[in-house]
Design a protein around this motif. Structure first.
Motif, PDB file in Angstrom:
ATOM      1  N   ASP A   1      -3.928 -25.092  28.344  1.00  0.00           N
ATOM      2  CA  ASP A   1      -4.528 -23.625  28.609  1.00  0.00           C
ATOM      3  C   ASP A   1      -3.493 -22.891  29.280  1.00  0.00           C
ATOM      4  N   GLY A   2      -2.502 -23.456  29.857  1.00  0.00           N
ATOM      5  CA  GLY A   2      -1.646 -22.314  30.442  1.00  0.00           C
ATOM      6  C   GLY A   2      -0.488 -22.002  29.356  1.00  0.00           C
TER       7      GLY A   2
ATOM      8  N   ASN B   1      -7.653 -28.289  30.378  1.00  0.00           N
ATOM      9  CA  ASN B   1      -7.841 -29.312  31.563  1.00  0.00           C
ATOM     10  C   ASN B   1      -7.955 -28.271  32.867  1.00  0.00           C
TER      11      ASN B   1
ATOM     12  N   VAL C   1      -6.344 -26.356  34.392  1.00  0.00           N
ATOM     13  CA  VAL C   1      -5.123 -26.681  35.546  1.00  0.00           C
ATOM     14  C   VAL C   1      -3.900 -26.729  34.841  1.00  0.00           C
ATOM     15  N   TYR C   2      -2.812 -26.212  35.475  1.00  0.00           N
ATOM     16  CA  TYR C   2      -1.377 -26.645  35.205  1.00  0.00           C
ATOM     17  C   TYR C   2      -1.180 -28.297  35.527  1.00  0.00           C
ATOM     18  N   GLY C   3      -1.248 -29.071  34.511  1.00  0.00           N
ATOM     19  CA  GLY C   3      -0.987 -30.576  34.928  1.00  0.00           C
ATOM     20  C   GLY C   3       0.373 -30.966  35.108  1.00  0.00           C
TER      21      GLY C   3
HETATM   22 MG   LIG Z   1      -3.652 -27.298  31.563  1.00  0.00          MG
END
Ligand SMILES: [Mg+2]
Ligand SMILES: Cc1ncc(C[n+]2csc(CCOP(=O)(O)OP(=O)(O)O)c2C)c(N)n1
Ligand code: SF4
Length: 316
Positions: free
Chosen positions: A120-121, A148, A150-152
């Protein structure tokens, strides 16, 4: 003074092995997971990305795609590590720039299946503009975004899909920015195939990836993929095994109706899963091929030097 070389020097040494052409497709065995797996995936145990990777392998096996006919492209992020894990051509490219790189491959090698994977980022923050432009150009490829929220990879920063109030390293008091809706954004940008799935339903993921691959144009699949390390439980409400609801797109939904697709995309989480939007439009690949063919027709039968001569004559 060295002599001017007018012809290639004679070859020396023996050629011991000449690569042979692969047998015809109908005589080849589908690639197995063993033949497709490269580096061992480095994802955390339980990460949703594992199932997406396994289903990508399954798709390649099921549809009898060959090493030399697929390419796996990604940007940067946990989800963008796929090119390392797949034994095929591909590139782990610059953060957010997977789509322009993939566009070049798709336009120059229309015979390949171009698959792009990312997060997503990568897709909507740093790569946001590329997403819009690749979609509007309708360049043939399949883009699977493992969302997800979030930045994983960089260990828990707010992403453009993080919901309001999400506490992260960049928003210790809770996210204050309104999240984007990937489905609405894809439709508005001009994507001609827009679908949504979730890693907890493997059959559905495979079905969506397969339909996306078969689409002649830019196909986008948002796949919810849980980051168990930094956003555990984010998608429980969409998982029947956790008491949630997995609602498929209603059977009477018209996938060619843009307004109906927006309406589906506007449903609050967990919303719907399936193909929201699918229309047929000429691709940039087809348009560029037509321009190339018309240009070649004009110089048919001429030698390269004659084409050059004609160009110089026009400049006079
Ligand atoms: Mg992500
Ligand atoms: C130009 C640039 N800016 C920032 C980074 C740091 N960075 C690497 S991955 C990433 C975010 C990845 O998040 P996402 O795309 O959601 O992937 P995930 O790890 O969640 O799968 C960031 C900010 C980078 N590598 N390059
Ligand atoms: S940090 Fe999150 S997204 Fe990255 S591998 Fe681990 S669980 Fe998956």
């Amino acid at each position: 003074m060295s002599a001017i070389l007018t012809e290639a020097p004679p070859r020396t040494g023996n050629i011991t092995s000449v690569p042979s052409a692969p047998p015809p497709s109908d005589q080849r065995k589908p690639l197995s997971k063993k033949e497709l797996a490269a580096d061992h995936p480095t994802s955390c145990p339980g990460c949703g990305d594992f199932s997406v990777l396994a289903l990508y392998f399954k798709l390649i096996e099921k549809r009898k795609l060959w090493h030399e006919k697929i390419t796996t492209i990604a940007g940067i992020g946990c989800s963008s590590r796929f090119p390392y894990f797949v034994q095929a051509h591909g590139a782990h490219y610059i953060h957010g720039r997977a789509l322009p790189f993939a566009s070049g491959i798709s336009l120059s090698r229309p015979d390949l299946h171009v698959f792009v994977f990312g997060g997503d980022g990568d897709a909507f923050s740093i790569g946001g503009n590329h997403f819009n432009h690749t979609a509007r150009k309708n360049i043939k490829m399949t883009y699977v975004v493992m969302d997800n929220w979030v930045y994983g990879l960089t260990k828990k920063q707010t992403s453009p899909t993080s919901p309001l109030g999400f506490k992260s390293k960049t928003d210790p008091w809770g996210a204050v920015d309104y999240p984007i809706n990937p489905m609405k954004q894809a439709i508005a940008a001009g994507a001609t195939f827009v679908a949504r799935t979730t890693h907890t339903n493997p059959n559905h993921v495979l079905q969506m990836m397969e339909a996306a691959m078969d689409h002649d144009g830019f196909s986008f699949v948002e796949c919810l993929s849980e980051c168990v390390e930094f956003y555990e439980g984010a998608f429980d409400a969409s998982n029947p095994r956790k008491g949630g609801a997995f609602n498929v797109v209603p059977a009477d939904h018209d996938v060619t109706n843009e307004m109906a697709a927006y309406k589906l995309a506007d449903e609050p989480f967990p919303g719907y899963f399936g193909i929201f939007y699918k229309v047929t439009k000429p691709t940039k690949n087809a348009k560029e091929a037509a321009i190339g063919a018309a240009a070649r027709e004009k110089v048919k039968g001429l030698k390269d030097w004659q084409i050059l001569q004609q160009t110089f004559d026009k400049l006079k």
